[in-house]
Design an enzyme around this catalytic site. Structure first.
Site: not given
Ligand code: ADP
Length: 161
Positions: A17, A41, A90, A128
């Site tokens: 992120h 969630k 990703r 995450s």
């Molecule tokens: P959500 O529950 O909305 O998917 P996340 O916190 O899991 O929220 O992810 C927020 C955004 O960041 C999403 O667009 C996700 O694809 C992106 N994201 C998550 N992990 C990574 C990563 N390792 N590299 C790039 N983008 C990421």
């Protein structure tokens, strides 16, 4: 002035992120990282905790602010005059869901576009939920999140390392 929103759960924010935040902050005049208050969630950290964690990791990037929102993302974009939604991609597994969400948001708000940044290769595997799972079993998460976040995650799981 181009104002973008990077929405997500960020439970917790990872190096993946953070990489997207830095790159989006270079492209847009203003970037708001916004923590979704997701009622479905169950989360490890509260919305307030997640906001404070992201504030700490972005404190040296002047055009980044951190907020939270509850409700429809597109309404939040309108309220804050943001015309771009940033999402990270990703792998192909992200694509279908992200495409559907982007198209839905485009129908709901024609002035708002979604822009995808592809993840840097070194973080392509990172999520995450992986961080939470590894930490819950006492595994090493130092390559996934900054040290102070790792400490907070271990503490939440009662893991002593
Ligand atoms: P959500 O529950 O909305 O998917 P996340 O916190 O899991 O929220 O992810 C927020 C955004 O960041 C999403 O667009 C996700 O694809 C992106 N994201 C998550 N992990 C990574 C990563 N390792 N590299 C790039 N983008 C990421």
């Amino acid at each position: 002035m181009e104002s973008a929103i990077y929405p997500g759960s960020f439970d917790p924010v990872t190096y993946g992120h953070i990489d997207i935040i830095k790159r989006a902050a270079d492209i847009f005049d203003r970037l708001t990282v916004s923590v979704l208050n997701n009622r479905v969630k169950t989360s490890l950290f509260s919305v307030e905790e997640r906001v404070n964690i992201i504030k700490e990791v972005t404190k040296d990037i002047p055009n980044v602010s951190v907020a939270s929102y509850d409700g429809l993302l597109i309404d939040y974009c309108k309220q804050t005059n943001a015309n771009v939604i940033i999402r990270g991609l990703r792998a192909i597994t992200d694509f279908e869901y992200e495409l559907q969400m982007a198209q839905t948001n485009r129908k709901l708000g024609e002035d708002v576009d979604t822009i995808f940044l592809t993840t840097s290769l070194e973080y392509a595997y990172l999520s995450s939920s992986t961080v939470r799972e590894v930490a819950s079993f006492g595994g090493d998460i130092s390559k996934f999140v900054p040290p102070f976040i790792a400490d907070m995650v271990y503490e939440r799981y009662g893991v002593v390392r």
